[in-house]
Each structure stands twice: as structure tokens, then as C-alpha cells.
Motif scaffolding. Structure first.
Motif, mmCIF file in Angstrom:
data_model
loop_
_atom_site.group_PDB
_atom_site.id
_atom_site.type_symbol
_atom_site.label_atom_id
_atom_site.label_comp_id
_atom_site.label_asym_id
_atom_site.label_seq_id
_atom_site.Cartn_x
_atom_site.Cartn_y
_atom_site.Cartn_z
ATOM 1 N N ASP A 9 0.842 -1.199 0.000
ATOM 2 C CA ASP A 9 0.000 0.000 0.000
ATOM 3 C C ASP A 9 0.883 1.258 0.000
ATOM 4 O OD1 ASP A 9 -1.734 -2.112 0.850
ATOM 5 O OD2 ASP A 9 -3.063 -0.650 1.775
ATOM 6 N N GLY A 10 0.580 2.169 -0.906
ATOM 7 C CA GLY A 10 1.311 3.438 -0.936
ATOM 8 C C GLY A 10 2.543 3.408 -1.826
ATOM 9 N N CYS A 11 2.781 2.283 -2.516
ATOM 10 C CA CYS A 11 4.001 2.191 -3.344
ATOM 11 C C CYS A 11 3.904 3.056 -4.589
ATOM 12 C CB CYS A 11 4.279 0.742 -3.728
ATOM 13 S SG CYS A 11 3.049 0.051 -4.858
ATOM 14 N N GLY A 12 2.678 3.404 -4.997
ATOM 15 C CA GLY A 12 2.515 4.236 -6.193
ATOM 16 C C GLY A 12 2.003 3.468 -7.398
ATOM 17 N N LYS A 13 1.512 2.241 -7.189
ATOM 18 C CA LYS A 13 1.110 1.442 -8.358
ATOM 19 C C LYS A 13 -0.153 1.954 -9.030
ATOM 20 C CE LYS A 13 -1.251 -1.582 -5.506
ATOM 21 N NZ LYS A 13 -2.328 -0.585 -5.638
ATOM 22 N N THR A 14 -1.117 2.492 -8.261
ATOM 23 C CA THR A 14 -2.351 2.989 -8.894
ATOM 24 C C THR A 14 -2.021 4.133 -9.859
ATOM 25 O OG1 THR A 14 -3.640 2.279 -6.988
ATOM 26 C CG2 THR A 14 -4.666 3.908 -8.419
ATOM 27 N N THR A 15 -1.063 4.961 -9.458
ATOM 28 C CA THR A 15 -0.599 6.046 -10.331
ATOM 29 C C THR A 15 -0.061 5.464 -11.641
ATOM 30 O OG1 THR A 15 0.036 7.267 -8.347
ATOM 31 C CG2 THR A 15 1.013 8.008 -10.430
ATOM 32 N N ARG A 47 -15.178 -5.922 -1.455
ATOM 33 C CA ARG A 47 -14.188 -4.890 -1.088
ATOM 34 C C ARG A 47 -14.671 -4.112 0.148
ATOM 35 N NH1 ARG A 47 -10.209 -1.920 -3.742
ATOM 36 N NH2 ARG A 47 -9.870 0.091 -2.763
ATOM 37 N N ARG A 70 -11.902 -12.181 -6.843
ATOM 38 C CA ARG A 70 -11.050 -12.405 -8.033
ATOM 39 C C ARG A 70 -11.699 -13.392 -8.998
ATOM 40 N NH1 ARG A 70 -6.534 -13.548 -5.389
ATOM 41 N NH2 ARG A 70 -6.335 -11.297 -5.307
ATOM 42 N N ARG A 92 -3.491 -4.849 -8.940
ATOM 43 C CA ARG A 92 -3.414 -6.050 -8.111
ATOM 44 C C ARG A 92 -4.068 -7.241 -8.811
ATOM 45 N NH1 ARG A 92 -1.279 -4.959 -3.497
ATOM 46 N NH2 ARG A 92 -1.499 -2.959 -2.445
ATOM 47 N N THR A 97 -2.622 -11.732 -3.020
ATOM 48 C CA THR A 97 -3.050 -12.703 -2.002
ATOM 49 C C THR A 97 -1.856 -13.504 -1.493
ATOM 50 O OG1 THR A 97 -5.242 -12.859 -2.986
ATOM 51 C CG2 THR A 97 -4.595 -14.669 -1.556
ATOM 52 N N TYR A 100 0.232 -10.741 0.625
ATOM 53 C CA TYR A 100 -0.415 -10.200 1.835
ATOM 54 C C TYR A 100 -0.915 -11.315 2.770
ATOM 55 C CZ TYR A 100 -0.619 -5.244 0.392
ATOM 56 O OH TYR A 100 -0.304 -3.952 0.054
ATOM 57 N N GLN A 101 -1.677 -12.255 2.194
ATOM 58 C CA GLN A 101 -2.236 -13.284 3.082
ATOM 59 C C GLN A 101 -1.197 -14.377 3.378
ATOM 60 O OE1 GLN A 101 -4.446 -11.600 0.768
ATOM 61 N NE2 GLN A 101 -4.911 -10.586 2.710
ATOM 62 N N ARG A 188 11.618 6.492 -7.586
ATOM 63 C CA ARG A 188 11.957 7.440 -8.666
ATOM 64 C C ARG A 188 10.741 8.317 -8.993
ATOM 65 N NH1 ARG A 188 13.558 3.421 -12.956
ATOM 66 N NH2 ARG A 188 13.603 5.236 -14.305
HETATM 67 N N1 T5A Z 1 -5.186 -6.875 -0.586
HETATM 68 C C1 T5A Z 1 -5.621 -6.823 -1.875
HETATM 69 C C2 T5A Z 1 -4.876 -8.079 0.032
HETATM 70 O O1 T5A Z 1 -4.520 -8.124 1.213
HETATM 71 N N2 T5A Z 1 -4.990 -9.228 -0.700
HETATM 72 C C3 T5A Z 1 -5.428 -9.239 -1.998
HETATM 73 O O2 T5A Z 1 -5.527 -10.312 -2.623
HETATM 74 C C4 T5A Z 1 -5.758 -7.971 -2.609
HETATM 75 C C5 T5A Z 1 -6.222 -7.937 -4.034
HETATM 76 C C6 T5A Z 1 -6.669 -2.886 -1.111
HETATM 77 C C7 T5A Z 1 -6.091 -3.531 0.123
HETATM 78 O O3 T5A Z 1 -6.321 -4.930 0.054
HETATM 79 C C8 T5A Z 1 -5.108 -5.624 0.184
HETATM 80 C C9 T5A Z 1 -4.053 -4.662 -0.276
HETATM 81 C C10 T5A Z 1 -4.586 -3.339 0.218
HETATM 82 O O4 T5A Z 1 -4.234 -3.200 1.575
HETATM 83 P P1 T5A Z 1 -6.636 -0.382 -1.826
HETATM 84 O O5 T5A Z 1 -7.328 0.802 -1.280
HETATM 85 O O6 T5A Z 1 -7.034 -0.842 -3.199
HETATM 86 O O7 T5A Z 1 -6.830 -1.556 -0.811
HETATM 87 O O8 T5A Z 1 -5.094 -0.120 -1.648
HETATM 88 P P2 T5A Z 1 -3.891 -0.167 -2.615
HETATM 89 O O9 T5A Z 1 -4.088 -1.211 -3.653
HETATM 90 O O10 T5A Z 1 -2.681 -0.339 -1.799
HETATM 91 O O11 T5A Z 1 -3.895 1.237 -3.355
HETATM 92 P P3 T5A Z 1 -3.476 2.684 -2.929
HETATM 93 O O12 T5A Z 1 -4.106 3.570 -3.932
HETATM 94 O O13 T5A Z 1 -3.759 2.953 -1.491
HETATM 95 O O14 T5A Z 1 -1.929 2.785 -3.057
HETATM 96 P P4 T5A Z 1 -0.963 2.686 -4.297
HETATM 97 O O15 T5A Z 1 -1.657 2.176 -5.474
HETATM 98 O O16 T5A Z 1 0.191 1.912 -3.858
HETATM 99 O O17 T5A Z 1 -0.408 4.149 -4.526
HETATM 100 P P5 T5A Z 1 -0.908 5.433 -5.294
HETATM 101 O O18 T5A Z 1 -0.524 5.367 -6.714
HETATM 102 O O19 T5A Z 1 -2.339 5.683 -4.968
HETATM 103 O O20 T5A Z 1 0.043 6.478 -4.587
HETATM 104 C C11 T5A Z 1 0.040 6.700 -3.198
HETATM 105 C C12 T5A Z 1 0.554 8.151 -2.939
HETATM 106 O O21 T5A Z 1 1.903 8.272 -3.370
HETATM 107 C C13 T5A Z 1 2.028 9.279 -4.390
HETATM 108 C C14 T5A Z 1 0.638 9.477 -4.961
HETATM 109 O O22 T5A Z 1 0.450 10.734 -5.496
HETATM 110 C C15 T5A Z 1 -0.237 9.215 -3.733
HETATM 111 O O23 T5A Z 1 -0.300 10.371 -2.949
HETATM 112 N N3 T5A Z 1 3.000 8.780 -5.373
HETATM 113 C C16 T5A Z 1 4.289 9.152 -5.431
HETATM 114 N N4 T5A Z 1 4.991 10.034 -4.701
HETATM 115 C C17 T5A Z 1 6.317 10.179 -5.030
HETATM 116 N N5 T5A Z 1 6.941 9.495 -6.042
HETATM 117 C C18 T5A Z 1 6.254 8.608 -6.794
HETATM 118 N N6 T5A Z 1 6.877 7.929 -7.748
HETATM 119 C C19 T5A Z 1 4.868 8.417 -6.489
HETATM 120 N N7 T5A Z 1 3.907 7.608 -7.023
HETATM 121 C C20 T5A Z 1 2.775 7.846 -6.332
#
Ligand code: T5A
Length: 206
Positions: A9-15, A47, A70, A92, A97, A100-101, A188
Motif C-alpha cells: 500500500d502506498g508504493c505508487g502502483k495505482t498512479t 471490497r 477475483r 493487483r 493474495t 499479503y495473506q 523514482r
Molecule cells: N489486498 C488486496 C490483500 O490483502 N490481498 C489481496 O488479494 C488484494 C487484491 C486494497 C487492500 O487490500 C489488500 C491490499 C490493500 O491493503 P486499496 O485501497 O485498493 O486496498 O489499496 P492499494 O491497492 O494499496 O492502493 P493505494 O491507492 O492505497 O496505493 P498505491 O496504489 O500503492 O499508490 P498510489 O498510486 O495511490 O500512490 C500513493 C501516494 O503516493 C504518491 C501518490 O500521489 C499518492 O499520494 N506517489 C508518489 N509520490 C512520489 N513518487 C512517486 N513515484 C509516487 N507515485 C505515487
């Protein structure tokens, strides 16, 4: 063709999911962008269950709920889209799974989970998986703004050791499936990461 994005979570993959989907669309591909858990009516309902902090969910039940969402997503959306010639970009997939699990919660061993996930997806797997890798503390800092605004979801209540175990599990997965995985340095700048991913994805789709 199926692309998936993984990382803690927070790695930046959604971006990066958004960037790749955009580049593929610009290149003329019919792109389906989905997130997990989610992407279908059932998946979005699951979800809500999984992320709701008011629920106490047993680790095995949690693994099965992610897997149920899934299975529905693969059957209802991913397979039909691929069969019609489209490209799928998943925020994801089953590696989440396993990491995380399996790694984080230690609900079952990785080999068992991998085998189980093959059954869940009926053998459907990504052609390419991008692991967006950042140190646990960097990810936590990035999420802190959103958490301050909206609070933690149920998964985000885990302690630091959980995130370290999950991150290490991803590293092992990337080694184990080295042909499918590409590890990108998530510390990066966004544009640099997107460029590296596009350069790889473009070759794969050609
Ligand atoms: N999960 C999910 C399981 O445990 N098992 C499973 O099988 C599955 C499918 C899903 C949760 O469920 C868990 C994982 C998760 O805990 P979610 O809300 O969908 O919950 O959470 P995430 O998938 O983690 O998505 P997030 O949107 O929270 O985080 P991301 O995708 O990691 O990050 P992102 O792109 O939203 O960026 C986070 C922040 O960082 C900045 C962005 O602007 C944003 O503010 N950022 C950067 N900053 C600096 N440099 C960069 N390169 C940056 N890229 C992004």
C-alpha cells in the motif's frame, strides 16, 4: 494480454496503472482497467466488507473473500475482454493474495496459495507483472496524508512487521517468477517509472 501491478500500500502502483492504461489507449488498444478487490458488483461489495474497520475477519476468511472477488472478476470481465482482443490492466491480481495473506498474515504457505490461486483464476495469469518497490517507511509516509484525511482501512491497521513480511514476500515472488515480473524502483519520479514501464510494455504488445 494482461498486465498487473503489485506492491505494498502506498508504493505508487495505482498512479502507474493509470499511466500505462492511458499509453495503451493512445496506442489504439481496447483497455479494460480493473482494481482488486473490486471490478464487479460482487467484487465491490466484497471490497466494502474487507476494508471496513468495524469487521473482525479471520485470516482464512479474508484470503477466501479476496479470492472470491477475483474469481468473479476473471469470469465476468477479464476473460471476455481478452477473448475479444482487448488488453487488461489490473491494479493487483493473485500475487497480492500470496504476498499479503501468505507473507503478511502467514495464513498458508506460498506453494499452497499459488496452487489455490491457479484454481481461483482457472489458470488465467498476467503476461507481465510490475512490482513497484519502495521501502516500507516511504510507503507509510506517502499514505499518511490520506490516512489523516479519511482514516485507515481495515488492512492498513496492520503493524510494521506485517508490511515488512509482505514486502519481502513480493521480493521472493519476483525472483520465483522472474520471467513474468519486472521490478521497478518506486522511489523514482512518477514520469521516469512510467517511461520505463511503457518501454517494456510496448515491446511486449508488439
Ligand atoms: N489486498 C488486496 C490483500 O490483502 N490481498 C489481496 O488479494 C488484494 C487484491 C486494497 C487492500 O487490500 C489488500 C491490499 C490493500 O491493503 P486499496 O485501497 O485498493 O486496498 O489499496 P492499494 O491497492 O494499496 O492502493 P493505494 O491507492 O492505497 O496505493 P498505491 O496504489 O500503492 O499508490 P498510489 O498510486 O495511490 O500512490 C500513493 C501516494 O503516493 C504518491 C501518490 O500521489 C499518492 O499520494 N506517489 C508518489 N509520490 C512520489 N513518487 C512517486 N513515484 C509516487 N507515485 C505515487
Amino acid at each position: 494480454m494482461i498486465f498487473s501491478f503489485e506492491g505494498i500500500d502506498g508504493c505508487g502502483k495505482t498512479t502507474q496503472v493509470a499511466r500505462l492504461a492511458e499509453r495503451l489507449e493512445d496506442a489504439g488498444y481496447d483497455v479494460l482497467r480493473v482494481r482488486e478487490p473490486g471490478g464487479t458488483d460482487l467484487g465491490e461489495a466484497v471490497r466494502d466488507l474487507l476494508l471496513d474497520t468495524r469487521r473482525d475477519i479471520h485470516d482464512m476468511a479474508e484470503m477466501l473473500l479476496f479470492s472470491a472477488a477475483r474469481a468473479q472478476l476473471v469470469t465476468e470481465r477479464i476473460v471476455p475482454h481478452v477473448q475479444s482482443g482487448g488488453v487488461v490492466v489490473c491494479d493487483r491480481f493473485f500475487d497480492s493474495t500470496v504476498a499479503y495473506q501468505g507473507g503478511g498474515r502467514r495464513v498458508a504457505d506460498v506453494a499452497w496459495l499459488y496452487d489455490f490461486q491457479r484454481r481461483v483464476t482457472a489458470g488465467v495469469e498476467p503476461d507481465r507483472t510490475y512490482l513497484v518497490r519502495v521501502p516500507v517507511d516511504v510507503a507509510a509516509t506517502r499514505l499518511s496524508g490520506r490516512i489523516a484525511a479519511t482514516g485507515r482501512d481495515r488492512m492498513e491497521h496492520a503493524d510494521r512487521d506485517f508490511w515488512v513480511r509482505t514486502s519481502e514476500a513480493y521480493d521472493r515472488l519476483a525472483e520465483r517468477a522472474a520471467q513474468r515480473y519486472r521490478v521497478v524502483d518506486g522511489t523514482r519520479p512518477v514520469d521516469d517509472i512510467a517511461r520505463a514501464i511503457w518501454s517494456d510494455a510496448k515491446e511486449l504488445t508488439n
